[in-house]
Design a protein around this motif. Sequence first.
Motif, mmCIF file in Angstrom:
data_model
loop_
_atom_site.group_PDB
_atom_site.id
_atom_site.type_symbol
_atom_site.label_atom_id
_atom_site.label_comp_id
_atom_site.label_asym_id
_atom_site.label_seq_id
_atom_site.Cartn_x
_atom_site.Cartn_y
_atom_site.Cartn_z
ATOM 1 N N ARG A 116 0.832 -1.207 0.000
ATOM 2 C CA ARG A 116 0.000 0.000 0.000
ATOM 3 C C ARG A 116 0.863 1.252 0.000
ATOM 4 N NH1 ARG A 116 -2.473 1.459 5.626
ATOM 5 N NH2 ARG A 116 -0.268 1.970 5.859
ATOM 6 N N ASP A 117 1.896 1.270 0.833
ATOM 7 C CA ASP A 117 2.764 2.444 0.908
ATOM 8 C C ASP A 117 3.613 2.593 -0.350
ATOM 9 O OD1 ASP A 117 1.732 2.831 3.434
ATOM 10 O OD2 ASP A 117 3.392 1.808 4.440
ATOM 11 N N PHE A 118 3.949 1.472 -0.998
ATOM 12 C CA PHE A 118 4.765 1.537 -2.209
ATOM 13 C C PHE A 118 3.954 1.975 -3.416
ATOM 14 C CE2 PHE A 118 6.186 -0.809 -6.045
ATOM 15 C CZ PHE A 118 7.337 -0.078 -6.292
ATOM 16 N N GLY A 119 2.776 1.401 -3.594
ATOM 17 C CA GLY A 119 1.973 1.728 -4.768
ATOM 18 C C GLY A 119 0.519 1.377 -4.574
ATOM 19 N N PRO A 120 -0.323 2.307 -4.070
ATOM 20 C CA PRO A 120 -1.750 2.005 -3.870
ATOM 21 C C PRO A 120 -2.457 1.566 -5.149
ATOM 22 C CG PRO A 120 -1.157 4.098 -2.829
ATOM 23 C CD PRO A 120 0.020 3.675 -3.653
ATOM 24 N N VAL A 121 -2.056 2.122 -6.293
ATOM 25 C CA VAL A 121 -2.711 1.751 -7.551
ATOM 26 C C VAL A 121 -2.479 0.276 -7.850
ATOM 27 C CG1 VAL A 121 -2.778 2.188 -10.030
ATOM 28 C CG2 VAL A 121 -2.538 4.100 -8.443
ATOM 29 N N LEU A 122 -1.232 -0.190 -7.637
ATOM 30 C CA LEU A 122 -0.926 -1.601 -7.849
ATOM 31 C C LEU A 122 -1.725 -2.483 -6.899
ATOM 32 C CD1 LEU A 122 0.706 -3.902 -9.090
ATOM 33 C CD2 LEU A 122 2.551 -3.370 -7.474
ATOM 34 N N LEU A 123 -1.839 -2.064 -5.656
ATOM 35 C CA LEU A 123 -2.587 -2.860 -4.693
ATOM 36 C C LEU A 123 -4.057 -2.965 -5.095
ATOM 37 C CD1 LEU A 123 -2.247 -3.020 -0.927
ATOM 38 C CD2 LEU A 123 -4.497 -2.498 -1.846
ATOM 39 N N HIS A 124 -4.661 -1.866 -5.540
ATOM 40 C CA HIS A 124 -6.067 -1.910 -5.959
ATOM 41 C C HIS A 124 -6.228 -2.789 -7.199
ATOM 42 C CE1 HIS A 124 -7.686 0.867 -3.054
ATOM 43 N NE2 HIS A 124 -6.772 1.773 -3.353
ATOM 44 N N ALA A 125 -5.242 -2.750 -8.089
ATOM 45 C CA ALA A 125 -5.314 -3.605 -9.279
ATOM 46 C C ALA A 125 -5.260 -5.078 -8.893
ATOM 47 C CB ALA A 125 -4.176 -3.256 -10.235
ATOM 48 N N LEU A 126 -4.382 -5.421 -7.946
ATOM 49 C CA LEU A 126 -4.305 -6.806 -7.492
ATOM 50 C C LEU A 126 -5.589 -7.217 -6.776
ATOM 51 C CD1 LEU A 126 -0.636 -6.952 -6.148
ATOM 52 C CD2 LEU A 126 -1.556 -8.118 -8.169
ATOM 53 N N ASP A 127 -6.141 -6.303 -6.008
ATOM 54 C CA ASP A 127 -7.370 -6.599 -5.287
ATOM 55 C C ASP A 127 -8.511 -6.896 -6.247
ATOM 56 O OD1 ASP A 127 -9.119 -6.838 -3.065
ATOM 57 O OD2 ASP A 127 -9.743 -4.750 -3.317
ATOM 58 N N ALA A 128 -8.542 -6.180 -7.363
ATOM 59 C CA ALA A 128 -9.610 -6.380 -8.344
ATOM 60 C C ALA A 128 -9.345 -7.554 -9.274
ATOM 61 C CB ALA A 128 -9.798 -5.103 -9.169
ATOM 62 N N ALA A 129 -8.125 -8.081 -9.275
ATOM 63 C CA ALA A 129 -7.763 -9.125 -10.229
ATOM 64 C C ALA A 129 -8.325 -10.491 -9.866
ATOM 65 C CB ALA A 129 -6.242 -9.219 -10.342
ATOM 66 N N GLY A 130 -8.668 -10.690 -8.617
ATOM 67 C CA GLY A 130 -9.220 -11.973 -8.219
ATOM 68 C C GLY A 130 -8.209 -12.859 -7.526
ATOM 69 N N PRO A 131 -8.678 -13.908 -6.832
ATOM 70 C CA PRO A 131 -7.794 -14.762 -6.027
ATOM 71 C C PRO A 131 -6.706 -15.456 -6.843
ATOM 72 C CG PRO A 131 -10.100 -15.149 -5.473
ATOM 73 C CD PRO A 131 -10.083 -14.277 -6.690
ATOM 74 N N ALA A 132 -7.049 -15.959 -8.031
ATOM 75 C CA ALA A 132 -6.060 -16.702 -8.820
ATOM 76 C C ALA A 132 -4.869 -15.821 -9.180
ATOM 77 C CB ALA A 132 -6.724 -17.265 -10.076
ATOM 78 N N THR A 133 -5.141 -14.615 -9.644
ATOM 79 C CA THR A 133 -4.052 -13.703 -10.006
ATOM 80 C C THR A 133 -3.249 -13.302 -8.782
ATOM 81 O OG1 THR A 133 -5.314 -12.858 -11.888
ATOM 82 C CG2 THR A 133 -3.505 -11.490 -11.093
ATOM 83 N N ARG A 134 -3.939 -13.055 -7.668
ATOM 84 C CA ARG A 134 -3.218 -12.680 -6.449
ATOM 85 C C ARG A 134 -2.277 -13.784 -6.000
ATOM 86 N NH1 ARG A 134 -8.248 -10.258 -4.828
ATOM 87 N NH2 ARG A 134 -8.727 -12.073 -3.521
ATOM 88 N N ARG A 135 -2.730 -15.030 -6.075
ATOM 89 C CA ARG A 135 -1.862 -16.129 -5.664
ATOM 90 C C ARG A 135 -0.676 -16.265 -6.606
ATOM 91 N NH1 ARG A 135 -3.121 -19.103 -1.574
ATOM 92 N NH2 ARG A 135 -1.611 -20.685 -2.210
ATOM 93 N N ALA A 136 -0.876 -16.025 -7.883
ATOM 94 C CA ALA A 136 0.243 -16.077 -8.822
ATOM 95 C C ALA A 136 1.272 -14.997 -8.499
ATOM 96 C CB ALA A 136 -0.266 -15.918 -10.255
ATOM 97 N N VAL A 137 0.799 -13.810 -8.148
ATOM 98 C CA VAL A 137 1.713 -12.728 -7.766
ATOM 99 C C VAL A 137 2.431 -13.073 -6.466
ATOM 100 C CG1 VAL A 137 1.828 -10.305 -7.070
ATOM 101 C CG2 VAL A 137 0.400 -10.977 -9.008
ATOM 102 N N VAL A 138 1.713 -13.700 -5.533
ATOM 103 C CA VAL A 138 2.325 -14.115 -4.271
ATOM 104 C C VAL A 138 3.469 -15.092 -4.532
ATOM 105 C CG1 VAL A 138 1.935 -15.524 -2.219
ATOM 106 C CG2 VAL A 138 0.379 -13.662 -2.757
ATOM 107 N N ARG A 139 3.229 -16.074 -5.382
ATOM 108 C CA ARG A 139 4.279 -17.059 -5.683
ATOM 109 C C ARG A 139 5.498 -16.377 -6.284
ATOM 110 N NH1 ARG A 139 -0.285 -19.581 -8.253
ATOM 111 N NH2 ARG A 139 -1.287 -21.093 -6.855
ATOM 112 N N LEU A 140 5.250 -15.501 -7.252
ATOM 113 C CA LEU A 140 6.358 -14.808 -7.895
ATOM 114 C C LEU A 140 7.101 -13.928 -6.902
ATOM 115 C CD1 LEU A 140 7.962 -13.965 -10.413
ATOM 116 C CD2 LEU A 140 6.202 -12.219 -10.838
#
Length: 206
Positions: free
Chosen positions: A107-131
Amino acid sequence: MWAKQEDTRLGEEPQPDRHLPQFWPAPPEPDRVLKETWRIAAHWHHYARTLPPPPTPAERAEAARRKRLAWEAAERERRFAHERRPWGGRLPGEAPRTVGGNARGLRDFGPVLLHALDAAGPATRRAVVRLAARRACEAALLIALDRVTDALTALAEDRPLPPPFDDSARMWQALAREPDVPARTVGCPARTRPCASHSRTRRFPP
């Protein structure tokens, strides 16, 4: 002679006029003018008759209720505005707000990125987590440790994390005792304040 036409009255001078208020019991009723002998009084009596009637008890209670509701709405908006400010002006979903830790760093680094990840759905979020977990381990030079590689493999395959990574406290204790853990500092992106992670990583929450 009226008192208002006189100057300062001395103690030995007689009173130019007097007023005698009288009260007696009677049933409630509207005000009535019993006698009117001066044009100033007539003016104010006329003004009083043009005033709207006072609010009834029910109207006063309704006004107080509306005032309370308006205050509560303003208070809620103030709290929401205070909460939205660090999230870039709008609140994300429930998960980023409750997960803490790494989500607040993002959130402190990039709120826009966080909102994009939040809207992307669980599958995309987990892929980002793994990476993100793998890149963090690579940056900390932990990728060479077998137990770290096993944990990353389990994360990639959506399997439960093996010990000691299934418990945060035991994970840090194990890494602290690990002789092959390199001693180095991992820097944060330039947009954030300087920070360091002394050869330690953690699993990013989905």
